[in-house]
Motif scaffolding. Structure first.
Motif, PDB file in Angstrom:
ATOM      1  N   GLY A 103       0.654  -1.170   0.025  1.00 22.02           N
ATOM      2  CA  GLY A 103       0.052  -0.040  -0.111  1.00 22.02           C
ATOM      3  C   GLY A 103       0.942   1.201   0.131  1.00 22.02           C
ATOM      4  N   TYR A 104       2.121   1.165  -0.151  1.00 24.26           N
ATOM      5  CA  TYR A 104       2.839   2.291  -0.001  1.00 24.26           C
ATOM      6  C   TYR A 104       2.903   2.877  -1.489  1.00 24.26           C
ATOM      7  N   LEU A 105       3.311   4.143  -1.891  1.00 25.65           N
ATOM      8  CA  LEU A 105       3.634   4.773  -3.027  1.00 25.65           C
ATOM      9  C   LEU A 105       5.135   5.045  -3.178  1.00 25.65           C
ATOM     10  N   VAL A 106       5.488   4.223  -4.135  1.00 28.04           N
ATOM     11  CA  VAL A 106       6.839   4.316  -4.461  1.00 28.04           C
ATOM     12  C   VAL A 106       7.126   5.605  -5.171  1.00 28.04           C
ATOM     13  N   VAL A 107       7.975   6.699  -5.037  1.00 27.15           N
ATOM     14  CA  VAL A 107       8.221   7.746  -5.671  1.00 27.15           C
ATOM     15  C   VAL A 107       9.079   7.912  -6.811  1.00 27.15           C
ATOM     16  N   GLY A 108      10.031   6.728  -6.461  1.00 27.73           N
ATOM     17  CA  GLY A 108      11.011   6.479  -7.452  1.00 27.73           C
ATOM     18  C   GLY A 108      11.934   5.365  -6.853  1.00 27.73           C
ATOM     19  N   SER A 109      12.365   4.620  -8.010  1.00 30.49           N
ATOM     20  CA  SER A 109      13.336   3.623  -7.627  1.00 30.49           C
ATOM     21  C   SER A 109      14.553   3.661  -8.572  1.00 30.49           C
ATOM     22  N   VAL A 110      15.837   4.723  -7.866  1.00 27.74           N
ATOM     23  CA  VAL A 110      16.734   5.114  -8.621  1.00 27.74           C
ATOM     24  C   VAL A 110      18.135   4.418  -8.202  1.00 27.74           C
ATOM     25  N   ASP A 111      19.262   4.575  -8.890  1.00 31.72           N
ATOM     26  CA  ASP A 111      20.531   3.839  -8.689  1.00 31.72           C
ATOM     27  C   ASP A 111      21.781   4.903  -8.576  1.00 31.72           C
ATOM     28  N   THR A 112      21.673   6.083  -8.723  1.00 30.38           N
ATOM     29  CA  THR A 112      22.611   7.260  -8.356  1.00 30.38           C
ATOM     30  C   THR A 112      22.275   8.262  -7.410  1.00 30.38           C
ATOM     31  N   VAL A 113      23.201   8.757  -7.139  1.00 29.72           N
ATOM     32  CA  VAL A 113      23.137   9.904  -5.936  1.00 29.72           C
ATOM     33  C   VAL A 113      22.777  11.049  -6.602  1.00 29.72           C
ATOM     34  N   GLU A 114      23.053  11.421  -7.969  1.00 31.84           N
ATOM     35  CA  GLU A 114      22.405  12.678  -8.492  1.00 31.84           C
ATOM     36  C   GLU A 114      20.857  12.632  -8.612  1.00 31.84           C
ATOM     37  N   VAL A 115      20.337  11.270  -9.199  1.00 39.30           N
ATOM     38  CA  VAL A 115      19.001  11.185  -9.264  1.00 39.30           C
ATOM     39  C   VAL A 115      18.247  10.972  -8.025  1.00 39.30           C
ATOM     40  N   ALA A 116      19.056  10.495  -7.245  1.00 38.30           N
ATOM     41  CA  ALA A 116      18.248  10.362  -5.653  1.00 38.30           C
ATOM     42  C   ALA A 116      17.932  11.614  -5.100  1.00 38.30           C
ATOM     43  N   ILE A 117      18.947  12.502  -5.256  1.00 34.84           N
ATOM     44  CA  ILE A 117      18.746  13.758  -4.574  1.00 34.84           C
ATOM     45  C   ILE A 117      17.520  14.739  -5.210  1.00 34.84           C
ATOM     46  N   GLU A 118      17.556  14.467  -6.703  1.00 38.84           N
ATOM     47  CA  GLU A 118      16.695  15.311  -7.467  1.00 38.84           C
ATOM     48  C   GLU A 118      15.191  14.616  -7.034  1.00 38.84           C
ATOM     49  N   THR A 119      15.180  13.240  -6.885  1.00 37.45           N
ATOM     50  CA  THR A 119      13.984  12.788  -6.365  1.00 37.45           C
ATOM     51  C   THR A 119      13.277  13.288  -5.285  1.00 37.45           C
ATOM     52  N   ILE A 120      14.449  13.346  -4.141  1.00 37.15           N
ATOM     53  CA  ILE A 120      14.132  13.870  -2.605  1.00 37.15           C
ATOM     54  C   ILE A 120      13.473  15.181  -3.032  1.00 37.15           C
ATOM     55  N   HIS A 121      13.770  15.918  -3.717  1.00 45.41           N
ATOM     56  CA  HIS A 121      13.222  17.415  -3.806  1.00 45.41           C
ATOM     57  C   HIS A 121      12.066  17.409  -4.692  1.00 45.41           C
ATOM     58  N   ALA A 122      12.058  16.448  -5.604  1.00 42.11           N
ATOM     59  CA  ALA A 122      10.905  16.815  -6.520  1.00 42.11           C
ATOM     60  C   ALA A 122       9.714  15.690  -6.017  1.00 42.11           C
ATOM     61  N   GLY A 123       9.982  14.606  -5.561  1.00 46.76           N
ATOM     62  CA  GLY A 123       9.082  13.524  -5.321  1.00 46.76           C
ATOM     63  C   GLY A 123       8.589  13.536  -3.848  1.00 46.76           C
ATOM     64  N   GLN A 124       9.144  14.384  -2.910  1.00 49.40           N
ATOM     65  CA  GLN A 124       8.697  14.727  -1.561  1.00 49.40           C
ATOM     66  C   GLN A 124       8.276  13.205  -0.815  1.00 49.40           C
ATOM     67  N   PRO A 125       9.558  12.582  -0.549  1.00 52.87           N
ATOM     68  CA  PRO A 125       8.937  11.074  -0.002  1.00 52.87           C
ATOM     69  C   PRO A 125       9.102  11.353   1.367  1.00 52.87           C
ATOM     70  N   HIS A 126       8.498  10.409   1.960  1.00 56.13           N
ATOM     71  CA  HIS A 126       8.326  10.455   3.505  1.00 56.13           C
ATOM     72  C   HIS A 126       9.463   9.643   4.013  1.00 56.13           C
ATOM     73  N   LEU A 127      10.139   8.597   3.352  1.00 53.98           N
ATOM     74  CA  LEU A 127      11.094   7.869   3.965  1.00 53.98           C
ATOM     75  C   LEU A 127      12.126   7.491   2.652  1.00 53.98           C
ATOM     76  N   VAL A 128      13.346   7.542   2.964  1.00 54.07           N
ATOM     77  CA  VAL A 128      14.271   6.937   1.760  1.00 54.07           C
ATOM     78  C   VAL A 128      14.802   5.463   2.235  1.00 54.07           C
ATOM     79  N   LEU A 129      14.851   4.628   1.432  1.00 50.97           N
ATOM     80  CA  LEU A 129      15.330   3.516   1.704  1.00 50.97           C
ATOM     81  C   LEU A 129      16.771   3.553   0.603  1.00 50.97           C
ATOM     82  N   SER A 130      18.128   3.392   1.356  1.00 49.21           N
ATOM     83  CA  SER A 130      19.139   3.451   0.500  1.00 49.21           C
ATOM     84  C   SER A 130      20.310   2.384   0.724  1.00 49.21           C
TER      85      SER A 130
END
Length: 143
Positions: free
Chosen positions: A38-65
């Motif tokens: 039941g969670y919404l996955v805002v992204g599944s990424v494999d690089t730091v650059e895309v992860a940081i972009e997604t943190i700012h754009a996707g507004q996640p509640h939690l990051v699994l890294s």
């Protein structure tokens, strides 16, 4: 008087999750498990650059890294950016570094089961909500 009382519904503070993982099968499995739960996955990424972009754009509640990522940088870089954005991080890795405690809310050791992953998220959600976690999964350290 009812024989069985109604359980109080606990409101989850974690609904939107970003997966940062460079092993495609692990990322795919995590994405499937989280969506099925039941969670919404805002992204599944494999690089730091895309992860940081997604943190700012996707507004996640939690990051699994994961710690080790492709294309340079590490999960520590992701966690620093998430921390600055006010987003908690769970490291999912084979070896939790000493710096993890300053950057993340917990560390889940690989390999882990689907049940352990979901229980780790529940434990973090409880901590954020000021509650005691119901169950601490095997291989999980809550900071």
């Amino acid at each position: 008087m009812a024989l069985f009382g109604k359980r109080e519904k606990v409101v989850s503070r974690i609904n939107r999750i970003l997966i940062v993982e460079d092993e495609p099968l692990v990322a795919f499995d995590n994405e499937y498990v989280l969506q099925d739960a039941g969670y919404l996955v805002v992204g599944s990424v494999d690089t730091v650059e895309v992860a940081i972009e997604t943190i700012h754009a996707g507004q996640p509640h939690l990051v699994l890294s994961d710690i080790r990522l492709s294309a340079g940088g590490t999960g520590l870089d992701v966690a620093q950016a998430a921390r600055e954005a006010g987003v908690p991080v769970i490291f999912v890795t084979g070896h939790c570094p000493t710096e993890a405690k300053a950057l993340a809310v917990g560390c889940l050791a690989k390999p882990y089961t689907q049940r352990d992953l979901l229980a780790a998220i529940d434990a973090v959600d409880a901590k954020i909500g000021g509650r005691n976690p119901k169950r601490m999964p095997r291989g999980f350290t809550l900071f």
